[in-house]
Design a protein around this motif. Structure first.
Motif, short mmCIF file in Angstrom:
data_model
loop_
_atom_site.label_atom_id
_atom_site.label_comp_id
_atom_site.label_asym_id
_atom_site.label_seq_id
_atom_site.Cartn_x
_atom_site.Cartn_y
_atom_site.Cartn_z
N VAL A 131 12.13 -5.55 -2.53
CA VAL A 131 12.76 -4.24 -2.26
C VAL A 131 12.50 -3.23 -3.36
O VAL A 131 13.12 -2.16 -3.36
CB VAL A 131 14.28 -4.41 -2.06
N GLU A 132 11.61 -3.51 -4.30
CA GLU A 132 11.44 -2.64 -5.47
C GLU A 132 11.22 -1.18 -5.07
O GLU A 132 11.87 -0.27 -5.59
CB GLU A 132 10.25 -3.14 -6.30
N GLU A 133 10.27 -0.91 -4.16
CA GLU A 133 9.95 0.46 -3.80
C GLU A 133 11.17 1.18 -3.19
O GLU A 133 11.44 2.35 -3.51
CB GLU A 133 8.78 0.50 -2.80
N LEU A 150 9.35 4.88 5.99
CA LEU A 150 8.47 4.17 6.89
C LEU A 150 7.04 4.72 6.80
O LEU A 150 6.07 3.95 6.79
CB LEU A 150 8.99 4.28 8.33
N ALA A 151 6.91 6.04 6.69
CA ALA A 151 5.58 6.63 6.54
C ALA A 151 4.93 6.18 5.24
O ALA A 151 3.73 5.86 5.20
CB ALA A 151 5.69 8.16 6.59
N SER A 152 5.73 6.11 4.16
CA SER A 152 5.20 5.65 2.88
C SER A 152 4.78 4.19 2.96
O SER A 152 3.73 3.80 2.43
CB SER A 152 6.27 5.83 1.79
N ALA A 153 5.58 3.37 3.65
CA ALA A 153 5.24 1.95 3.79
C ALA A 153 3.96 1.77 4.58
O ALA A 153 3.14 0.89 4.27
CB ALA A 153 6.40 1.21 4.48
N ARG A 154 3.76 2.60 5.60
CA ARG A 154 2.52 2.50 6.38
C ARG A 154 1.30 2.90 5.55
O ARG A 154 0.24 2.30 5.67
CB ARG A 154 2.64 3.39 7.62
N ARG A 155 1.47 3.93 4.69
CA ARG A 155 0.36 4.30 3.82
C ARG A 155 0.02 3.17 2.87
O ARG A 155 -1.15 2.87 2.62
CB ARG A 155 0.73 5.57 3.02
N ASP A 156 1.05 2.51 2.33
CA ASP A 156 0.81 1.36 1.44
C ASP A 156 0.10 0.25 2.19
O ASP A 156 -0.77 -0.43 1.65
CB ASP A 156 2.13 0.85 0.87
N TRP A 157 0.50 0.04 3.44
CA TRP A 157 -0.13 -1.03 4.24
C TRP A 157 -1.59 -0.71 4.49
O TRP A 157 -2.47 -1.57 4.39
CB TRP A 157 0.62 -1.18 5.55
N ARG A 189 4.80 -8.47 0.79
CA ARG A 189 5.82 -7.46 0.46
C ARG A 189 5.69 -6.24 1.36
O ARG A 189 6.69 -5.73 1.88
CB ARG A 189 5.69 -7.06 -1.01
N ALA A 190 4.46 -5.74 1.52
CA ALA A 190 4.26 -4.55 2.34
C ALA A 190 4.64 -4.81 3.79
O ALA A 190 5.27 -3.98 4.46
CB ALA A 190 2.82 -4.09 2.24
N GLN A 191 4.26 -5.98 4.29
CA GLN A 191 4.59 -6.33 5.68
C GLN A 191 6.10 -6.42 5.86
O GLN A 191 6.65 -5.91 6.85
CB GLN A 191 3.92 -7.65 6.05
N GLN A 192 6.79 -7.06 4.91
CA GLN A 192 8.24 -7.22 5.04
C GLN A 192 8.94 -5.86 4.98
O GLN A 192 9.90 -5.60 5.71
CB GLN A 192 8.76 -8.14 3.92
N ARG A 193 8.44 -4.96 4.13
CA ARG A 193 9.05 -3.63 4.03
C ARG A 193 8.87 -2.87 5.35
O ARG A 193 9.79 -2.21 5.83
CB ARG A 193 8.41 -2.87 2.87
#
Length: 614
Positions: free
Chosen positions: A472-474, A564-571, A583-587
């Motif tokens: 959950v860091e991010e 959610l948009a930020s998580a998709r960019r990270d993915w 981590r990215a998938q779980q977020r």
């Protein structure tokens, strides 16, 4: 007559090396091992090291095991040294009879037979007839390197296949029967294969020698898994699957983890957890625990999160109590409901299992819940019986000092759990009940106070279980707690995380106390209105679920959409690192579920949505 290898192995196992050496020289702890001045040459600076199963002097080069130490220290021959140690260990030395000599020759031959059988099984896996078995292993995510490292094979689908394979090597059906590969038919007319139409898992001893096999059927037959029978080389009680590889991993400092089955062990090794082992179709035995403690002073027992897993954990804990010392104990880890290690690392990568290990509790903490689960304590008789059970468990520990500490810890929790709640005695009791306290004026429940209580709950969960920061860091960094002190606490926690510290609650609290945040953090954890997930013994799944719940309440729909948009960019920018992937998938999954729940109006409907305020 040379003594049987099994006898010598048992003798070494029953002769702890450090106490034996301490009869001749003073030893002090050095990490997991011991060191002292060499008893074989005069020295003032210690260069003599004692390990679990051998000693070594870096000054004079003296080296060996318990038997060779007695030989060198006492000037005895091999038979005399064995006789002395056997007497102390309570072992009977095998007699030099023609039958014993014949057994010894057969044992030497059996290792060779089993080695040839393993090679034949491995060959069959790569033949056309093994294609289905090989495809099964690949579907389970195993690489060629892993398949080779564990010597996985295929038994063949035809009766008598292994005997036919090895006939040219001069190996007879009688030898295969003694090695546990075939069984003589009733009436003595030929032999029946014990492994038929199965994927094969070689079972090795701690020295890496094949001593038996396990097999998994590819069809609907039962049992799904079978182990070879007891033989002169193989005892289910004394061996662990993967022990030879775990020994090397433990030496390099990897955690030793006990899981349930072959595929769990293999999947964990492939994911980087080289200390994984499994019992062989039995509950964990005292002999297997002794093997574990030879690797590490605190192995981790990993159990399923269902009722059966709880029963297995309780049984293992009670079996371990008579074997505990101040230098060896256990940790207990619980898997998420419906998961096993194999599926967990397949879905969430190594990080998913690391989270489970980070949530492992010392036996001293976990024991109370294991012993009281499902035992009512609402009447004086029931409480007395439960108290007696807890005291009996502590009394099973041989070391009186350690037993006293366990007894105190267990009874402290018992009395805390039995203590009447504020306002009087137990249910239905009027004796000794204090008059009701006058009503207090409570502050009005406002949006600001509710958000403050939600932020406090989220921070308390984080401080109690910092292992979840790996996931959950991010999102934790994105929180606006609405309070300058909490914002400073968040920033300090993230800075501490970036420094690469072990994710341990006590160490985190000490760090925060050292920078002037002790009053804030201890106050957060002592709040009586905290959710159960903020308690030290909360299950990892419950902790994560509660954290994300409060996070969703604090963020709101617009902010969750940004997350959610930020998580998709990270993915999209993902590396191939499996931990980062997990981590990215779980977020992504968590944020998608939170946003969906908020849009349906469900975010505030759980019992923890509005913790007490005022």
């Amino acid at each position: 007559m040379a003594l049987p290898p099994n006898f010598l192995e048992e003798l070494r196992l029953r002769t702890p090396l450090a106490p034996l050496v301490q009869r001749k020289t003073r030893l002090t702890k050095s990490g997991r091992n011991w060191k002292g001045c060499c008893p074989f040459h005069g020295e003032k600076t210690p260069s003599f090291y004692v390990y679990d199963d051998h000693f070594h002097c870096f000054g004079c080069g003296a080296h060996g095991d318990a038997i060779s130490f007695v030989m060198q220290a006492e000037g005895l021959g091999f038979p005399e040294a064995v006789e002395r140690l056997a007497g102390e260990a309570g072992l009977q030395i095998p007699q030099a009879t023609p039958e014993a000599a014949a057994r010894e020759r057969r044992a030497r031959d059996l290792y060779g037979v089993l080695e040839a059988v393993e090679a034949a099984f491995r060959r069959r896996l790569n033949l056309p007839e093994g294609a289905e078995a090989l495809a099964y292993l690949r579907r389970r995510g195993l690489t060629e390197t892993t398949i080779a490292a564990f010597g996985l094979g295929w038994s063949g689908g035809g009766r008598g296949a292994i005997a036919a394979d090895l006939k040219a090597d001069g190996i007879t059906p009688a030898q295969l029967a003694e090695a546990g590969l075939v069984r003589e038919r009733e009436g003595g007319e030929g032999y029946t294969d014990l492994f038929f139409n199965r994927v094969i898992f070689p079972i090795r001893d701690r020295r890496g020698r094949v001593i038996s096999f396990g097999g998994r059927t590819l069809g609907d037959g039962q049992p799904k898994y079978v182990n070879g029978p007891e033989t002169s080389l193989f005892s289910k009680r004394r061996n662990l699957y993967g022990l030879d590889l775990a020994k090397e991993a433990a030496f390099r400092g990897k955690p030793v983890v006990v899981v349930e089955g072959y595929m769990d062990v293999i999947a964990l090794h492939q994911a980087g957890f080289g200390g994984a082992v499994a019992p062989l179709g039995t509950a964990l035995t005292p002999e297997q625990m002794e093997e574990l403690w030879r690797l590490t002073p605190e192995p981790v027992l990993c159990f399923d999160g269902d009722a059966a897993g709880g029963r297995a954990a309780a049984k293992a804990a009670e079996a371990a109590l008579p074997l505990l010392t101040m230098e060896r104990s256990l940790k207990l880890a619980t898997l998420p409901q419906g998961e096993d290690p194999d599926t967990l690392v397949a879905r969430r990568g190594p990080g998913g299992f690391t989270t489970v290990l980070d949530g492992a509790r010392p036996l001293s903490e976990a024991l109370f819940a294991l012993l009281t689960e499902g035992r009512p304590a609402s009447t004086p008789e029931q409480r007395a019986a439960l108290r007696h059970r807890l005291a009996e468990a502590a009394n099973a520990i041989p070391d009186k000092t350690l037993a006293a500490e366990y007894r105190r810890a267990l009874l402290d929790r018992f009395f805390a759990a039995s203590r009447p709640q504020r306002g009087g005695g137990g249910p239905g009791s009027s004796l000794g009940r204090k008059p009701p306290a006058p009503p207090r004026n409570r502050p009005a429940i406002t949006l600001e106070r509710t958000r403050a209580a939600q932020a406090a709950a989220l921070f308390a969960i984080t401080l109690r279980h910092p292992w979840l920061l790996a996931e959950v860091e991010e999102c934790f960094a994105a929180i606006d707690p609405g309070d300058a002190r909490l914002a400073e606490c968040r920033d300090r926690v993230l800075a501490w995380l970036a420094e690469g510290h072990e994710l341990d609650s006590t160490r985190l609290m000490d760090q925060l106390a050292g920078i002037g945040l002790a009053e804030l953090t201890t106050g957060l954890l002592r709040d009586p209105g905290l959710p159960e997930a903020a308690s030290a013994d909360a299950q990892p799944k419950d902790v994560l679920d509660a954290w994300w719940h409060f996070y969703g309440l604090l963020r709101g729909e617009a902010e969750l959409m940004e997350d959610l948009a930020s998580a998709r960019r990270d993915w999209d920018a993902m590396t191939t690192d499996p931990v980062v992937q997990a981590r990215a998938q779980q977020r992504l999954i968590r944020l998608t579920l939170l946003l969906s729940a908020q849009r349906r109006g469900e975010a505030a409907e759980t019992e923890e949505a509005a913790p007490p305020v005022g």
